[in-house]
Design a protein around this motif. Structure first.
Motif, PDB file in Angstrom:
ATOM      1  N   GLN A  33       0.815  -1.169   0.167  1.00 30.07           N
ATOM      2  CA  GLN A  33      -0.029  -0.002   0.045  1.00 30.07           C
ATOM      3  C   GLN A  33       0.850   1.370  -0.199  1.00 30.07           C
ATOM      4  N   VAL A  34       1.876   1.250   0.791  1.00 29.40           N
ATOM      5  CA  VAL A  34       2.762   2.242   0.918  1.00 29.40           C
ATOM      6  C   VAL A  34       3.544   2.526  -0.345  1.00 29.40           C
ATOM      7  N   THR A  35       3.738   1.675  -1.125  1.00 25.89           N
ATOM      8  CA  THR A  35       4.562   1.425  -2.556  1.00 25.89           C
ATOM      9  C   THR A  35       3.567   2.240  -3.439  1.00 25.89           C
ATOM     10  N   GLN A  36       2.416   1.761  -3.556  1.00 25.10           N
ATOM     11  CA  GLN A  36       1.404   2.144  -4.280  1.00 25.10           C
ATOM     12  C   GLN A  36       1.053   3.636  -4.258  1.00 25.10           C
ATOM     13  N   GLU A  37       1.005   3.930  -3.012  1.00 26.56           N
ATOM     14  CA  GLU A  37       0.600   5.354  -2.583  1.00 26.56           C
ATOM     15  C   GLU A  37       1.725   6.243  -3.168  1.00 26.56           C
ATOM     16  N   ARG A  38       2.968   5.981  -2.723  1.00 25.67           N
ATOM     17  CA  ARG A  38       4.322   6.650  -3.238  1.00 25.67           C
ATOM     18  C   ARG A  38       4.236   6.825  -4.783  1.00 25.67           C
ATOM     19  N   ARG A  39       3.989   5.660  -5.361  1.00 22.55           N
ATOM     20  CA  ARG A  39       4.055   5.709  -6.883  1.00 22.55           C
ATOM     21  C   ARG A  39       3.031   6.581  -7.413  1.00 22.55           C
ATOM     22  N   ARG A  40       1.859   6.602  -6.904  1.00 25.00           N
ATOM     23  CA  ARG A  40       0.631   7.591  -7.368  1.00 25.00           C
ATOM     24  C   ARG A  40       0.994   9.034  -7.025  1.00 25.00           C
ATOM     25  N   ILE A  41       1.698   9.377  -6.083  1.00 24.96           N
ATOM     26  CA  ILE A  41       2.168  10.816  -5.545  1.00 24.96           C
ATOM     27  C   ILE A  41       3.164  11.255  -6.777  1.00 24.96           C
ATOM     28  N   THR A  42       4.254  10.193  -7.165  1.00 25.94           N
ATOM     29  CA  THR A  42       5.294  10.363  -8.312  1.00 25.94           C
ATOM     30  C   THR A  42       4.517  10.769  -9.420  1.00 25.94           C
ATOM     31  N   VAL A  43       3.597   9.825  -9.790  1.00 29.80           N
ATOM     32  CA  VAL A  43       2.959   9.793 -10.773  1.00 29.80           C
ATOM     33  C   VAL A  43       2.318  11.345 -11.146  1.00 29.80           C
ATOM     34  N   GLY A  44       1.726  11.566 -10.298  1.00 33.90           N
ATOM     35  CA  GLY A  44       0.944  13.195 -10.203  1.00 33.90           C
ATOM     36  C   GLY A  44       2.128  14.220 -10.401  1.00 33.90           C
ATOM     37  N   GLU A  45       3.141  13.941  -9.769  1.00 29.99           N
ATOM     38  CA  GLU A  45       4.078  14.945  -9.982  1.00 29.99           C
ATOM     39  C   GLU A  45       4.743  15.060 -11.406  1.00 29.99           C
ATOM     40  N   GLY A  46       5.064  13.839 -11.957  1.00 32.54           N
ATOM     41  CA  GLY A  46       5.464  13.966 -13.210  1.00 32.54           C
ATOM     42  C   GLY A  46       4.552  14.423 -14.181  1.00 32.54           C
ATOM     43  N   LEU A  47       3.151  13.956 -14.087  1.00 34.48           N
ATOM     44  CA  LEU A  47       2.186  14.589 -14.993  1.00 34.48           C
ATOM     45  C   LEU A  47       2.165  15.896 -14.963  1.00 34.48           C
ATOM     46  N   SER A  48       2.298  16.638 -13.843  1.00 38.59           N
ATOM     47  CA  SER A  48       2.363  18.053 -13.621  1.00 38.59           C
ATOM     48  C   SER A  48       3.426  18.575 -14.319  1.00 38.59           C
ATOM     49  N   HIS A  49       4.479  17.867 -14.512  1.00 32.94           N
ATOM     50  CA  HIS A  49       5.563  18.428 -15.176  1.00 32.94           C
ATOM     51  C   HIS A  49       5.497  18.134 -16.723  1.00 32.94           C
ATOM     52  N   ILE A  50       4.576  17.322 -17.300  1.00 34.48           N
ATOM     53  CA  ILE A  50       4.491  17.272 -18.505  1.00 34.48           C
ATOM     54  C   ILE A  50       3.336  18.381 -19.083  1.00 34.48           C
ATOM     55  N   THR A  51       2.301  18.464 -18.027  1.00 36.49           N
ATOM     56  CA  THR A  51       1.142  19.445 -18.687  1.00 36.49           C
ATOM     57  C   THR A  51       1.370  20.723 -18.312  1.00 36.49           C
ATOM     58  N   GLY A  52       2.471  20.972 -17.396  1.00 34.99           N
ATOM     59  CA  GLY A  52       2.672  22.403 -16.769  1.00 34.99           C
ATOM     60  C   GLY A  52       1.525  23.020 -15.950  1.00 34.99           C
ATOM     61  N   ARG A  53       0.729  22.193 -15.296  1.00 36.50           N
ATOM     62  CA  ARG A  53      -0.158  22.487 -14.734  1.00 36.50           C
ATOM     63  C   ARG A  53      -0.622  21.693 -13.359  1.00 36.50           C
ATOM     64  N   THR A  54      -1.350  21.912 -12.389  1.00 38.45           N
ATOM     65  CA  THR A  54      -1.912  21.029 -11.444  1.00 38.45           C
ATOM     66  C   THR A  54      -2.537  20.257 -11.821  1.00 38.45           C
ATOM     67  N   VAL A  55      -2.586  18.949 -11.784  1.00 36.36           N
ATOM     68  CA  VAL A  55      -3.373  17.822 -12.161  1.00 36.36           C
ATOM     69  C   VAL A  55      -4.422  17.650 -11.090  1.00 36.36           C
ATOM     70  N   THR A  56      -5.581  16.705 -11.352  1.00 33.44           N
ATOM     71  CA  THR A  56      -6.608  16.636 -10.407  1.00 33.44           C
ATOM     72  C   THR A  56      -6.158  15.046 -10.013  1.00 33.44           C
ATOM     73  N   THR A  57      -6.843  14.668  -8.782  1.00 34.34           N
ATOM     74  CA  THR A  57      -6.652  13.401  -8.305  1.00 34.34           C
ATOM     75  C   THR A  57      -6.951  12.436  -9.229  1.00 34.34           C
ATOM     76  N   GLN A  58      -8.044  12.717  -9.814  1.00 31.92           N
ATOM     77  CA  GLN A  58      -8.794  11.678 -10.988  1.00 31.92           C
ATOM     78  C   GLN A  58      -7.698  11.643 -12.133  1.00 31.92           C
ATOM     79  N   GLU A  59      -7.208  12.664 -12.601  1.00 28.04           N
ATOM     80  CA  GLU A  59      -6.158  12.489 -13.634  1.00 28.04           C
ATOM     81  C   GLU A  59      -4.864  11.544 -13.168  1.00 28.04           C
ATOM     82  N   ARG A  60      -4.506  12.147 -12.031  1.00 27.31           N
ATOM     83  CA  ARG A  60      -3.229  11.305 -11.353  1.00 27.31           C
ATOM     84  C   ARG A  60      -3.666   9.567 -11.390  1.00 27.31           C
ATOM     85  N   ASP A  61      -4.613   9.492 -10.596  1.00 25.66           N
ATOM     86  CA  ASP A  61      -4.801   8.236 -10.443  1.00 25.66           C
ATOM     87  C   ASP A  61      -5.282   7.302 -11.790  1.00 25.66           C
ATOM     88  N   GLY A  62      -5.894   8.088 -12.807  1.00 32.69           N
ATOM     89  CA  GLY A  62      -6.099   7.461 -13.879  1.00 32.69           C
ATOM     90  C   GLY A  62      -4.617   6.879 -14.655  1.00 32.69           C
TER      91      GLY A  62
END
Length: 210
Positions: free
Chosen positions: A143-172
């Motif tokens: 669970q910790v590993t998966q949550e850490r990964r979701r957070i990192t994916v969200g940060e990476g997606l923000s880097h790609i899009t240049g904006r703050t992403v939603t929780t739904q976008e991150r989890d998707g």
């Protein structure tokens, strides 16, 4: 009258050669464990087998990693970033440079990084999933590993899009770019890592605007 001086504490002597040998032993054990966990899974990998593959004693394995659980989690940590340095992925140069370049270049850099990480981690991650089914401590670690990964994916997606992403976008994206999907496409459907990387870049380009 003279007073007796207390003896000076001896300074610990740390041989550079001994430190190097310890690092080499740790690396050998991690490499052996990573390979065996990937090939045999959690249940099929024992500390004695790891010691034999690393060409060290089982006592050395336990002295370096105090339990099989600790060994697996260390193997996962190293597989994610590619080395044993205590620097998390989101503080690494390859992650920090994701906001650079054009949008296609950012997407390409991100999908390349994801693919490389999957190539290194799929075997040990699947071993963790196997172990989590019967071990409460490893279930929490998963669970910790998966949550850490979701957070990192969200940060990476923000880097790609240049904006703050939603929780739904991150989890998707975390679901689409998961180890499970990578394993399904490369191991069960026969895709090459390059095919997966190209597909993932196209998916991200279609799903997420800037």
């Amino acid at each position: 009258m003279t007073t007796e001086q207390p003896p000076r504490a001896r300074r610990a002597y740390r041989s550079p050669r001994r430190k190097q040998q310890a690092a080499e032993t740790r690396a050998a054990v991690l490499a052996a464990a990573t390979r065996l966990f990937a090939e045999r899974g959690w249940a099929g990998t024992g500390m004695r087998e790891v010691a034999r593959a690393a060409e060290v004693s089982v006592e050395t394995v336990y002295a370096t990693f105090h339990s099989k659980t600790e060994l697996l989690m260390a193997a996962i940590d190293v597989a994610v970033v590619g080395d044993d340095e205590p620097v998390p992925l989101n503080q690494r140069p390859e992650f920090a440079t994701l906001p650079s370049g054009t949008r296609p270049e950012r997407i390409a850099a991100a999908t390349r990084l994801i693919t490389i990480i999957h190539q290194r981690t799929t075997g040990v991650y699947l071993a963790l999933r196997e172990a989590a089914a019967s071990d409460a401590d490893l279930a929490r670690q998963l669970q910790v590993t998966q949550e850490r990964r979701r957070i990192t994916v969200g940060e990476g997606l923000s880097h790609i899009t240049g904006r703050t992403v939603t929780t739904q976008e991150r989890d998707g994206l975390a679901a689409i770019a998961s180890v499970e999907v990578y394993h399904l496409l490369t191991e069960l459907s026969g895709w090459t890592p390059q095919q997966y990387e190209t597909w993932l870049a196209d998916v991200i380009d279609r799903l997420f605007d800037t």
